[in-house]
Structures are given as structure tokens and as C-alpha cells.
Design an enzyme around this catalytic site. Structure first.
Site, mmCIF file in Angstrom:
data_model
loop_
_atom_site.group_PDB
_atom_site.id
_atom_site.type_symbol
_atom_site.label_atom_id
_atom_site.label_comp_id
_atom_site.label_asym_id
_atom_site.label_seq_id
_atom_site.Cartn_x
_atom_site.Cartn_y
_atom_site.Cartn_z
ATOM 1 N N LYS A 112 0.836 -1.213 0.000
ATOM 2 C CA LYS A 112 0.000 0.000 0.000
ATOM 3 C C LYS A 112 0.868 1.259 0.000
ATOM 4 O O LYS A 112 0.527 2.254 -0.638
ATOM 5 C CB LYS A 112 -0.921 0.019 1.230
ATOM 6 C CG LYS A 112 -2.052 -0.965 1.133
ATOM 7 C CD LYS A 112 -3.174 -0.438 0.266
ATOM 8 C CE LYS A 112 -4.291 -1.448 0.211
ATOM 9 N NZ LYS A 112 -5.344 -1.086 -0.710
ATOM 10 N N LYS A 195 -3.571 -11.899 -7.395
ATOM 11 C CA LYS A 195 -4.879 -12.327 -6.879
ATOM 12 C C LYS A 195 -5.977 -11.430 -7.451
ATOM 13 O O LYS A 195 -5.720 -10.258 -7.740
ATOM 14 C CB LYS A 195 -4.887 -12.257 -5.343
ATOM 15 C CG LYS A 195 -4.740 -10.857 -4.807
ATOM 16 C CD LYS A 195 -5.068 -10.738 -3.328
ATOM 17 C CE LYS A 195 -4.999 -9.278 -2.912
ATOM 18 N NZ LYS A 195 -5.387 -8.951 -1.591
ATOM 19 N N LYS A 198 -10.057 -5.789 -6.611
ATOM 20 C CA LYS A 198 -10.740 -4.622 -7.164
ATOM 21 C C LYS A 198 -9.718 -3.572 -7.609
ATOM 22 O O LYS A 198 -9.919 -2.889 -8.605
ATOM 23 C CB LYS A 198 -11.665 -4.051 -6.090
ATOM 24 C CG LYS A 198 -12.522 -2.942 -6.570
ATOM 25 C CD LYS A 198 -13.985 -3.202 -6.325
ATOM 26 C CE LYS A 198 -14.828 -2.140 -6.991
ATOM 27 N NZ LYS A 198 -14.769 -0.842 -6.297
#
Ligand code: TYM
Length: 332
Positions: A112, A195, A198
């Protein structure tokens, strides 16, 4: 006493196939046998977007999906994380015993920090502490999650054990990530970027209420390699992804047919995709219908949220009374 199950999903829009096979499918089974708490992790949403677009709508949507797909408020406790502010108090206590070094080493934090360099906030750093608070608040032992959450669960165990050691008690049990019958699952996306997620863009995810035409388009446009490899060559990761998705929804015979075609170096990716799109539609169609019906049922959803909040808070308040006592705060 029945073991306690706790898990949650962030309201980032709509549930995708990764959420379903990584987590939700297990919720459905576990609710039958255990004392289960399933929540919508709306506090967690703020770590990526301090002002999420239509938070209320996203939460309502996940709640509708929970109910439409079979979570039963009579069998388990379904609630919104933000309806149980005791979560925040436990998060505060656990934060006092969470160290910068260990938090900075968490893979999801590093990822992140790389993808949102202008918003590396403290909530992002302490994301695993908030997760531990969610679980320990109910003294959860089993936590149904996908493979990507494994490291977070390891942190939850660290925080539980550290609390027990520091305050010289055996209060929190060690939570374990679980997936029924097998190892933790990772569902790949359609764009070969890892994976299903979104954040990898619209083309990556298959949503549980995907319209048939969109579903077909997404799968037919899925990333593959340039053509069939020589006989016996290993699959590229993009092609392996399609096989992994097929393993979720297709019959053993179908999978074997394409495996054989691949081994012979004769596979046609167009055919593989067509078959996958077809089998996926068979799987999705009933889910889509149920979700779309439930979305309009605002009154029922509000009632379910209120009912769950009350049950979850009761248990959370008991834990927090005990935790305050253990740490040395008075309870008046
Ligand atoms: P979230 O919202 O990213 O995902 C929800 C659940 O879906 C699983 N999942 C996947 N599993 C397999 N393959 C995929 N492609 C895939 N994508 C998502 C996740 O592993 C997860 O189980 N931090 C959590 C939410 C959370 C939580 C908790 C979970 C907050 N507090 C306490 C358990 C216990 C999260 O962001 O999941």
C-alpha cells in the site's frame, strides 16, 4: 462451549469471486456449527480512502450480498464494524503494544505504501492491529479468510500472546486462519496481475452479480500468452489462472479435457475461455438473481443490521469490561 468464528470483508463495492471462494463460502458452512460473527469492515475502508465514495451504499450492498447468498441472522451475528465502537477501544489498547518495526515489515503495508505514496497514514500502518481488535473482541479462534490474509492472522496471534504475557493472563486465545477442507485459497484475477482484486481494475474481477454479457466479455478478453506452447511445456501464469478459475466452477471432465489439450500443445485459448465463460455463467446466474432481489429490500437490511449490532455489542462490551479490569482501569 462452541469455538468462536470471526471474519469480515471490506465494503469496497461488490463482492467478487475471490471474496466468495476465499472467505464467504466458508462463512456459510461455519455459521451452521459455530458461534460466528461476520461483519462488514467499514472502519478499514478509511485506510485507503479517508473519504470513501458512497460508504453507506457500499456497506448496504455487502450486507445485501451477505444475506442474499445465505448468511442467516438467526444462525450467526451479522453486523457493521462501525456499529461496535468497542472495536476502537480495543484497537487503542493493542496499539500500545504494537511496534513500528513489525508493522513496517507487513507485506500489505509495504504494498500500500508503494501504491498510495501520498497517503501512508497511521491507520494503514496499524491495519493489522485493527484486524486483531476485530477478532479478539469476540475472542475468536477460527478466522475464515483467503491466503492474502495469512500474515495478518500471524500478527493477531502475536498481539494476543503479547497481551497475555504483559498482563500475566490467559485471556485471549490464538486465532487461526481457516479454510474448510484445504489450505487457504488464492483466486487469480483475469489480468494476470496476481490475486483477483478490485484495485487491479474493472477487467480483473468477476463480481458475484455480474451481468451475463459483461461476464462473457471479461472472460473472452482475459490475458493469455501468445499461443499454445510446445507439447509438454509448462503453462504460463496467465493460462494457469484460467485453469484455476475453471477449477472453481467446471466439472472434472471439462478440466481434464483442456489439461490434455494443453499437454498435447493443441489447446485453443478461445475454446478454453468460451467454456469457462459458459460454466461461470451457470455458477453466477442464481447468485446474481438473489443479490439483485435483496438489494431493493432496504427495510429488512436495516432491521438485520440493528439486530446484529445489538448482539455483537453485548459480547464486545463484556470483553471490554474484562480487558479494562485486566489492564487496571476501573469499571464503574
Ligand atoms: P478483503 O475485504 O480484502 O477481502 C475479504 C475476504 O476475501 C478474501 N479474498 C480473497 N481470497 C482469495 N482470493 C482472492 N483473490 C481474494 N480477494 C479477497 C480475503 O482473504 C478476505 O478473507 N482485512 C480484511 C478484512 C478484515 C478481516 C478482519 C478479516 C478486517 N478485519 C478480521 C478477518 C478478520 C480484508 O481486507 O479483506
Amino acid at each position: 462451549m462452541k469455538e468462536i468464528v470471526v471474519s469480515g470483508i471490506r465494503p469496497t463495492g461488490k463482492l467478487h469471486l475471490g471474496n466468495y471462494f476465499g472467505a464467504f463460502k466458508n462463512f456459510l458452512i461455519l455459521q451452521e456449527q459455530f458461534n460466528s460473527y461476520f461483519f462488514i469492515a467499514d472502519y478499514h475502508s478509511l485506510t485507503t480512502h479517508p473519504t470513501p465514495e458512497d460508504l453507506k451504499g457500499s456497506v448496504k450492498r455487502v450486507l445485501a450480498e451477505y444475506i442474499a447468498l445465505g448468511l442467516d441472522p438467526e444462525k450467526c451475528t451479522i453486523y457493521l464494524q462501525s456499529d461496535v465502537p468497542e472495536t476502537a477501544e480495543l484497537y487503542l489498547f493493542l496499539n500500545m503494544n504494537a511496534y513500528l518495526g513489525e508493522l513496517e515489515r507487513v507485506t500489505s503495508f509495504k504494498e500500500k505504501a508503494r501504491t498510495q505514496p501520498n497517503n501512508i497514514n497511521a491507520g494503514l500502518l496499524t491495519y493489522p492491529v485493527l484486524m486483531a481488535a476485530d477478532i479478539l473482541l469476540h475472542r475468536g479462534v477460527k478466522v475464515p479468510v483467503g491466503k492474502d490474509q495469512e500474515q495478518h492472522l500471524e500478527m493477531s496471534r502475536t498481539f494476543a500472546n503479547r497481551f497475555n504475557r504483559l498482563y500475566n493472563c490467559e485471556y485471549f486465545p490464538e486465532p487461526q486462519a481457516v479454510s474448510l477442507g484445504e489450505s487457504l485459497i488464492r483466486v487469480p484475477g483475469l489480468t494476470d496481475s496476481g490475486k483477483m482484486s478490485k484495485s487491479a481494475g474493472e477487467a480483473d474481477s468477476i463480481y458475484l452479480n455480474e451481468e451475463a454479457s459483461v461476464l462473457n466479455k471479461k472472460i473472452m478478453r482475459a490475458v493469455t500468452d501468445s499461443g499454445p506452447q510446445e507439447a509438454g511445456a509448462p503453462k504460463s501464469s496467465a493460462v494457469q489462472n484460467l485453469f484455476d478459475l475453471m477449477a472453481l466452477v467446471s466439472t472434472q471432465e471439462t478440466i481434464q479435457f483442456f489439461e490434455d489439450q494443453h499437454i498435447q500443445g493443441a489447446i485453443r485459448y478461445g475454446d478454453l475461455k468460451k467454456q469457462l465463460a459458459n460454466d461461470m455463467e451457470v455458477f453466477i446466474a442464481p447468485l446474481r438473481d438473489k443479490i439483485n432481489t435483496m438489494l431493493g429490500n432496504e427495510k429488512l437490511l436495516n432491521e438485520i443490521a440493528a439486530f446484529g449490532a445489538e448482539k455483537a455489542r453485548k459480547n464486545a462490551q463484556k470483553t471490554m469490561r474484562e480487558v479494562r479490569e485486566i489492564i487496571g482501569f476501573g469499571n464503574r
